[in-house]
Enzyme design. Structure first.
Site, short mmCIF file in Angstrom:
data_model
loop_
_atom_site.label_atom_id
_atom_site.label_comp_id
_atom_site.label_asym_id
_atom_site.label_seq_id
_atom_site.Cartn_x
_atom_site.Cartn_y
_atom_site.Cartn_z
N CYS A 145 91.34 22.84 -68.79
CA CYS A 145 92.41 21.84 -68.77
C CYS A 145 91.76 20.47 -68.58
O CYS A 145 90.57 20.31 -68.86
CB CYS A 145 93.45 22.16 -67.71
SG CYS A 145 92.80 22.21 -66.02
N ASN B 124 90.76 20.61 -64.11
CA ASN B 124 90.31 21.89 -63.54
C ASN B 124 90.76 22.06 -62.08
O ASN B 124 90.06 22.67 -61.27
CB ASN B 124 88.78 22.06 -63.66
CG ASN B 124 88.26 23.47 -63.39
OD1 ASN B 124 87.11 23.64 -62.99
ND2 ASN B 124 89.07 24.49 -63.59
N CYS C 108 94.57 22.31 -61.62
CA CYS C 108 95.93 22.87 -61.68
C CYS C 108 96.04 24.03 -62.68
O CYS C 108 96.10 25.19 -62.27
CB CYS C 108 96.96 21.80 -62.05
SG CYS C 108 97.08 20.44 -60.85
N ARG C 109 96.05 23.72 -63.97
CA ARG C 109 96.33 24.76 -64.97
C ARG C 109 95.20 25.76 -65.17
O ARG C 109 95.43 26.98 -65.14
CB ARG C 109 96.70 24.10 -66.31
CG ARG C 109 98.00 23.35 -66.27
CD ARG C 109 98.15 22.43 -67.46
NE ARG C 109 97.20 21.32 -67.40
CZ ARG C 109 97.02 20.43 -68.36
NH1 ARG C 109 97.70 20.53 -69.48
NH2 ARG C 109 96.14 19.45 -68.20
N SER C 110 93.97 25.27 -65.41
CA SER C 110 92.91 26.24 -65.73
C SER C 110 92.50 27.09 -64.52
O SER C 110 92.22 28.29 -64.71
CB SER C 110 91.70 25.58 -66.41
OG SER C 110 91.09 24.62 -65.60
N ASP D 206 101.15 19.71 -68.29
CA ASP D 206 100.42 19.25 -67.10
C ASP D 206 101.41 19.09 -65.94
O ASP D 206 102.33 18.29 -66.02
CB ASP D 206 99.78 17.89 -67.44
CG ASP D 206 98.91 17.37 -66.32
OD1 ASP D 206 98.98 17.92 -65.21
OD2 ASP D 206 98.17 16.41 -66.57
P1 4NP Z 1 95.02 19.91 -64.64
O1 4NP Z 1 95.97 18.79 -63.99
O2 4NP Z 1 94.43 19.29 -65.89
O3 4NP Z 1 95.97 21.01 -64.95
O4 4NP Z 1 93.98 20.25 -63.60
C1 4NP Z 1 95.53 17.50 -63.70
C2 4NP Z 1 94.78 17.27 -62.60
C3 4NP Z 1 94.37 15.99 -62.28
C4 4NP Z 1 94.74 14.94 -63.10
C5 4NP Z 1 95.49 15.18 -64.24
C6 4NP Z 1 95.88 16.46 -64.54
N1 4NP Z 1 94.37 13.62 -62.77
O5 4NP Z 1 94.74 12.70 -63.50
O6 4NP Z 1 93.63 13.42 -61.78
#
Ligand code: 4NP
Length: 165
Positions: free
Chosen positions: A8, A11, A13-15, A125
């Site tokens: 993602c 790294n 939340c989703r992955s 997201d």
């Molecule tokens: P992820 O979510 O891609 O599912 O881990 C996010 C985590 C952090 C951020 C964006 C999306 N950020 O902008 O810091």
């Protein structure tokens, strides 16, 4: 050994959610010696961090442990290591395509191409949203992990048959 990498943006939340769900499903099937699982982010913002507390808590309610996972950034070498490099959304996919050489046998794919119950193509997201976003991520991830396991089984059956021939 089949190697699977979930990717993602951050790294956190989703992955890692997909990582924890897939690990548990692989263990439950007794396939830990045959399927290796990892996750990474296209960005380096959160390298070394634990998954987001909201992701960890939502996963824990369904029996998945994300507490030992730590964020890392995806690198070009991952395409030489992993059989599946699975992007959560189209932006992740484009960023992975930018670091994957055209001749690589492993090319990035959208993770939800393996989903069977849900029709969405991207895992949204959840970072800037509420709790329901994290629940929805888990719903999508559980579905696509089941489809992915079926695909891995098909792939291994094909390999075994070509080995017999
Ligand atoms: P992820 O979510 O891609 O599912 O881990 C996010 C985590 C952090 C951020 C964006 C999306 N950020 O902008 O810091």
């Amino acid at each position: 050994m089949i190697r699977v990498l979930f990717v993602c943006l951050g790294n956190i939340c989703r992955s890692p959610t997909a990582h924890g769900v897939m690990l548990k499903k692989v263990e439950a099937l007794g396939l830990s010696g045959e399927i290796q699982v990892d996750s990474a982010g296209t960005a380096a913002y959160h390298v070394g961090e634990k998954p987001d507390a909201r992701a960890t808590q939502t996963a824990a309610k369904r029996g998945y442990d994300l507490s030992t996972l730590r964020a890392r950034q995806a690198v070009a070498e991952d395409f030489g290591t992993f059989d599946y490099v699975l992007a959560m959304d189209n932006e992740n996919l484009a960023n992975l395509q930018a670091i994957c050489s055209p001749g690589s046998q492993t090319q990035p794919q959208l993770f939800l191409s393996f989903a069977r119950r849900f029709r969405e193509s991207e895992v949204p997201d959840p970072y800037y949203g509420g709790a329901s976003g994290f629940e929805h991520v888990l719903d999508l991830v559980e579905d696509a992990c089941d489809g992915l396991l079926a695909d891995i089984e098909n792939r291994q059956n094909k390999q075994n048959r070509s080995g017999d021939a």
